[in-house]
Design a protein around this motif. Sequence first.
Motif, PDB file in Angstrom:
ATOM      1  N   UNK A  58      39.861  37.164  33.313  1.00 14.16           N
ATOM      2  CA  UNK A  58      39.062  37.171  34.536  1.00 14.16           C
ATOM      3  C   UNK A  58      39.636  36.223  35.586  1.00 14.16           C
ATOM      4  N   UNK A  59      40.129  35.067  35.157  1.00 16.32           N
ATOM      5  CA  UNK A  59      40.689  34.103  36.114  1.00 16.32           C
ATOM      6  C   UNK A  59      41.899  34.692  36.829  1.00 16.32           C
ATOM      7  N   UNK A  60      42.784  35.338  36.083  1.00 17.98           N
ATOM      8  CA  UNK A  60      43.985  35.912  36.690  1.00 17.98           C
ATOM      9  C   UNK A  60      43.650  37.077  37.614  1.00 17.98           C
ATOM     10  N   UNK A  61      42.770  37.962  37.159  1.00 20.89           N
ATOM     11  CA  UNK A  61      42.439  39.119  37.993  1.00 20.89           C
ATOM     12  C   UNK A  61      41.628  38.703  39.216  1.00 20.89           C
ATOM     13  N   UNK A  62      40.835  37.635  39.106  1.00 21.52           N
ATOM     14  CA  UNK A  62      40.102  37.124  40.264  1.00 21.52           C
ATOM     15  C   UNK A  62      41.069  36.580  41.313  1.00 21.52           C
ATOM     16  N   UNK A  63      42.112  35.873  40.866  1.00 19.34           N
ATOM     17  CA  UNK A  63      43.116  35.374  41.798  1.00 19.34           C
ATOM     18  C   UNK A  63      43.890  36.508  42.464  1.00 19.34           C
ATOM     19  N   UNK A  64      44.005  37.620  41.758  1.00 21.91           N
ATOM     20  CA  UNK A  64      44.834  38.724  42.242  1.00 21.91           C
ATOM     21  C   UNK A  64      44.066  39.689  43.135  1.00 21.91           C
ATOM     22  N   UNK A  65      42.829  40.035  42.742  1.00 22.73           N
ATOM     23  CA  UNK A  65      42.098  41.080  43.462  1.00 22.73           C
ATOM     24  C   UNK A  65      40.676  40.699  43.861  1.00 22.73           C
ATOM     25  N   UNK A  66      40.217  39.502  43.506  1.00 23.92           N
ATOM     26  CA  UNK A  66      38.873  39.102  43.877  1.00 23.92           C
ATOM     27  C   UNK A  66      37.811  39.868  43.117  1.00 23.92           C
ATOM     28  N   UNK A  80      57.154  37.724  47.405  1.00 24.41           N
ATOM     29  CA  UNK A  80      56.803  38.085  46.031  1.00 24.41           C
ATOM     30  C   UNK A  80      56.608  36.845  45.170  1.00 24.41           C
ATOM     31  N   UNK A  81      57.477  35.854  45.363  1.00 25.90           N
ATOM     32  CA  UNK A  81      57.343  34.602  44.623  1.00 25.90           C
ATOM     33  C   UNK A  81      56.031  33.903  44.947  1.00 25.90           C
ATOM     34  N   UNK A  82      55.680  33.859  46.230  1.00 29.20           N
ATOM     35  CA  UNK A  82      54.423  33.218  46.640  1.00 29.20           C
ATOM     36  C   UNK A  82      53.221  33.981  46.097  1.00 29.20           C
ATOM     37  N   UNK A  83      53.288  35.304  46.118  1.00 29.43           N
ATOM     38  CA  UNK A  83      52.209  36.135  45.590  1.00 29.43           C
ATOM     39  C   UNK A  83      51.999  35.844  44.101  1.00 29.43           C
ATOM     40  N   UNK A  84      53.102  35.762  43.362  1.00 31.70           N
ATOM     41  CA  UNK A  84      53.020  35.481  41.925  1.00 31.70           C
ATOM     42  C   UNK A  84      52.468  34.091  41.661  1.00 31.70           C
ATOM     43  N   UNK A  85      52.952  33.103  42.432  1.00 33.28           N
ATOM     44  CA  UNK A  85      52.497  31.724  42.247  1.00 33.28           C
ATOM     45  C   UNK A  85      51.012  31.573  42.537  1.00 33.28           C
ATOM     46  N   UNK A  86      50.511  32.279  43.533  1.00 35.54           N
ATOM     47  CA  UNK A  86      49.093  32.187  43.885  1.00 35.54           C
ATOM     48  C   UNK A  86      48.202  32.710  42.766  1.00 35.54           C
ATOM     49  N   UNK A  87      48.727  33.578  41.934  1.00 34.77           N
ATOM     50  CA  UNK A  87      47.930  34.170  40.858  1.00 34.77           C
ATOM     51  C   UNK A  87      47.944  33.290  39.607  1.00 34.77           C
ATOM     52  N   UNK A  88      49.129  32.876  39.184  1.00 32.10           N
ATOM     53  CA  UNK A  88      49.251  32.197  37.897  1.00 32.10           C
ATOM     54  C   UNK A  88      49.238  30.676  37.984  1.00 32.10           C
TER      55      UNK A  88
END
Length: 317
Positions: free
Chosen positions: A116-124, A5-13
């Motif tokens: 857009x930057x955050x949602x692109x990192x999260x869901x493409x 979960x930590x890695x998932x969060x870090x990859x987004x923000x």
Amino acid sequence: MLLETLLFTAEITLPVCVMLLAGILFKKKGVIDDHFISVSSRLVFNFALPAVIFLSLSNLDRSAGLDPMLVGLAFVGSLAGFFLAWLVSLKVTEKREDRGVFIQGAARGNLAIIGLALVANMYGDPGVALMSLMMAFIIPLFNVCSVVVLGVYSQQSGASLSIRGMITDLITNPLIIAVVLGVLVSLSGIGIPSVVDKVGRYFAQISLPLALLGIGGTLSVQALKETSLASLWASLLKVVWLPLIMVPLAWVMGYNGMELSVVFLLFSCPTAVASFVMAKAFNGNAPLAANIIVLTTLGSLPVVSAGIFFMRSVGVV
């Protein structure tokens, strides 16, 4: 599970945070200057971001359709955000003429860049497409409400609300045009020529990094020294209270996964940089507008990280 979960969060923000910090550092070291930021911002707004939106929407799965309930939730929630900000402004702004700047700062989000930057990192691309569709309804609302509140509380005696001007600005907005064209291409089933697609993706690839560098370059840490009670309240409303109200409401309505994440990012985005430009145009309190932008931009990333971590931990995204 915790580490994942930590890695998932870090990859987004984290990528967004790094690019903003790079913009601050580059500006301080003289690698970029105000002229570069001005020119690059026009390039991003007029060509690069529209390319991102158009390509995402033109490849949208037509069977998915547009959820009117989700759009309605975002629209009504955004409108309610302006109303809530107006109520709070009556209590926390010392001067009446500061209320317009406070209201738009507390309610107008930076969807086109940070969102857009955050949602692109999260869901493409699927996430970008959904956010773009929401923006088609929310950005006009932001523009109209901002002009109204700034006009009502403006110190500028000659300020007036031009309906024709607002309509012209909306229909000539490159982001709105990109949304309309992208949806039309998607509905028509017409394939985009490979050359056009490749050129569009070149523009798309530079859009968000360049935009984030520009925002970082415009942030003034000096503005933090002029932080006021009004700017703190506006920032808390923008990045804390609005998502705390809207995300549980969306979840109760049955949304989770990408849809819930988009609602969260839509309401937790920092204040749009354009709010500073509009505040100056209406002879409003520009330092207050700048303070709100800096505080929400710096404050939104830890808030978004915490929100994504929590929602990921409980399994709703």
